[in-house]
Motif scaffolding. Structure first.
Motif, short mmCIF file in Angstrom:
data_model
loop_
_atom_site.label_atom_id
_atom_site.label_comp_id
_atom_site.label_asym_id
_atom_site.label_seq_id
_atom_site.Cartn_x
_atom_site.Cartn_y
_atom_site.Cartn_z
N UNK A 284 -31.00 50.87 122.26
CA UNK A 284 -30.00 50.09 123.02
C UNK A 284 -30.16 50.19 124.54
N UNK A 285 -31.39 50.47 124.96
CA UNK A 285 -31.67 50.38 126.39
C UNK A 285 -31.99 48.93 126.78
N UNK A 286 -32.25 48.12 125.75
CA UNK A 286 -32.44 46.68 125.93
C UNK A 286 -31.45 45.93 125.05
N UNK A 287 -30.97 44.78 125.52
CA UNK A 287 -30.08 43.96 124.70
C UNK A 287 -30.85 43.12 123.70
N UNK A 288 -32.06 42.69 124.10
CA UNK A 288 -32.88 41.85 123.23
C UNK A 288 -34.29 41.78 123.79
N UNK A 289 -35.21 41.39 122.95
CA UNK A 289 -36.58 41.06 123.35
C UNK A 289 -36.76 39.56 123.11
N UNK A 290 -37.41 38.88 124.05
CA UNK A 290 -37.71 37.46 123.86
C UNK A 290 -39.23 37.29 123.89
N UNK A 291 -39.82 36.98 122.74
CA UNK A 291 -41.27 36.84 122.64
C UNK A 291 -41.75 35.64 123.45
N UNK A 292 -43.04 35.63 123.84
CA UNK A 292 -43.58 34.46 124.53
C UNK A 292 -43.50 33.20 123.66
N UNK A 293 -43.57 32.06 124.28
CA UNK A 293 -43.62 30.76 123.61
C UNK A 293 -44.50 30.85 122.36
N UNK A 294 -43.93 30.57 121.19
CA UNK A 294 -44.71 30.73 119.95
C UNK A 294 -45.94 29.83 119.94
N UNK A 295 -45.90 28.71 120.66
CA UNK A 295 -47.06 27.82 120.69
C UNK A 295 -48.17 28.33 121.60
N UNK A 296 -47.93 29.43 122.30
CA UNK A 296 -49.01 30.07 123.05
C UNK A 296 -49.92 30.87 122.12
N UNK A 297 -49.44 31.20 120.93
CA UNK A 297 -50.22 32.02 120.00
C UNK A 297 -51.16 31.13 119.18
#
Length: 435
Positions: free
Chosen positions: A128-141
């Motif tokens: 809980x040191x972070x509220x959330x993670x937001x991954x890079x644009x899925x279309x970049x993968x």
């Protein structure tokens, strides 16, 4: 069974998420050139995000943005299609810290994999040191929309390795990408609250109160043939706009309108033949013709009447509907008497020609009895731009609903059910259970 939801669909409220990491697919495709155009679709997912956190879980979010993959298969990774503006918006909205990991792309081939650098962030997320993670644009993968099964499966397994549970809240993303489809084979999977709300409201289009009137427009006729035919079968009355209307007029009256392809006119003849039998289309009688597409330039546009549409005549660009069309008694009566109105339409060539859309939205609002359902994307954007006061007044009005994915609604109408859409079907077939 939740009201209006097929009991086969696994729902977030029935998922065990306490102390778990939830991989949440959203449709936050609202960024153009690095700037959020309209946060509506982001705001509509906040209920799902809040529910996940409130129940003791930690979210990892992901979305696609734009079309970074070019026709030659190269993938442009850059700020114009980054999720960072969305993460910053959510940080301000939710008063929490959101981390956006960065993975090095392989030249112009996009990001090959989610590397181990994310592990520290996941630990901070769990603690809980972070509220959330937001991954890079899925279309970049590379694997997200790849035709290679090996790449797709590798990306699906990488995503699954990040979390314990998968939730799809991206109703607007109906294509079977890895992040909406393949992933369900590897994690217990559930439909989020926005997905559920969109499906419930879609039922009002698929099984409408009658009389049912639809307004459909579009920039290309050939992409709308399937859903247009299905809508025609379902409605009591139909209003057309944009290129679709122009194409229909060419096919019916034997005229030529600049910019309308002959093959589309040929395809529209089927609709003309159906109309001879069923008489459902309400023809808007007054149109704006322009000799240029450079803008609404004084002296270069004028109003045309359908009475002038005689076989063999040729017209310049038809770029909008005149507001006087909506004063025609047959149009007014149909709009006022409808019990359900579905709008997936921008009537004119925006941003220059907007009179038709503004007149339509205002006329629809005068029907205080009907359920009014608007498609997402350009339809919603134009409504907000042209009628901001009216839009604000509709937000707490239960008779209005704005879908987040207009294209998905049309696809579901074409299928006859939302449960045939690939990502929804994948939740039913694979979701809710541990792989």
């Amino acid at each position: 069974m939740e009201q209006g939801i097929d009991s086969r669909l696994p729902l977030l409220q029935h998922a065990d998420v306490e102390n778990k990491v939830v991989l949440l697919r959203v449709d936050h495709n609202v960024v153009k050139k690095g700037v959020i155009e309209d946060p509506y679709r982001i705001d509509q997912t906040i209920g799902t995000i809040f529910n996940i956190v409130e129940r003791g879980a930690r979210p990892i979010l992901m979305t696609h943005i734009g079309r970074p993959r070019n026709k030659n298969g190269t993938i442009a990774v850059g700020q114009s299609t980054s999720v960072e503006p969305i993460a910053e918006y959510l940080e301000r909205k939710l008063h929490t810290k959101i981390f956006c990991p960065r993975f090095k792309p392989e030249d112009d081939r996009g990001i090959k994999s989610i590397d181990t650098s994310i592990n520290l962030a996941i630990r901070d997320l769990k603690e809980k040191r972070l509220g959330a993670i937001y991954l890079p644009n899925t279309r970049w993968f590379q694997g997200e929309e790849s035709g290679t099964e090996q790449q797709r499966e590798a990306f699906a397994l990488q995503l699954a390795g990040l979390a314990d549970v998968y939730v799809n809240d991206a109703f607007g993303s109906w294509q079977p990408s890895v992040s909406t489809y393949d992933i369900t084979r590897h994690l217990p999977s559930f439909a989020g609250y926005l997905m559920q709300k969109e499906i419930k409201n879609l039922n009002q289009v698929l099984a409408p109160q009658r009389p049912f009137l639809a307004v459909v427009a579009g920039a290309k006729y050939n992409t709308k043939i399937g859903p247009l035919n299905k809508i025609y079968e379902k409605v009591d009355k139909l209003i057309l706009g944009g290129i679709i209307y122009n194409t229909y007029l060419c096919a019916k009256y034997g005229v030529a309108i600049k910019g309308i392809a002959p093959e589309d006119v040929e395809a529209a003849k089927n609709l003309v033949e159906m109309e001879k039998i069923h008489h459902k289309i309400l023809e808007l009688p007054y149109l704006y013709e322009s000799d240029t597409m450079e803008g609404k330039i004084e002296g270069h546009y004028w109003v045309r009447s359908l009475e002038e549409f005689k076989k063999g005549r040729q017209f310049h660009y038809i770029l909008d509907i005149s507001q006087e069309s909506f004063s025609d008694p047959s149009i007014s009566d149909a709009l006022y008497s409808a019990k359900t109105i579905f709008v997936n339409a921008v009537m004119g060539y925006t941003p220059h020609f907007t009179e038709g859309s503004a007149a339509l939205d205002s006329k629809i609002d005068h029907n205080t009895e009907a359920i009014k359902l608007y498609g997402g994307g350009d339809t919603l954007q134009e409504f907000k731009n042209l009628c901001p006061g009216l839009y604000l007044s509709t937000l707490d009005n239960s008779q209005y609903y704005f879908f987040t994915g207009g294209g998905t609604v049309l696809k579901a109408i074409e299928e006859g059910t939302p449960y045939g859409l690939d990502p929804v079907r994948a939740l039913i077939e694979n979701g809710g259970k541990t792989p």
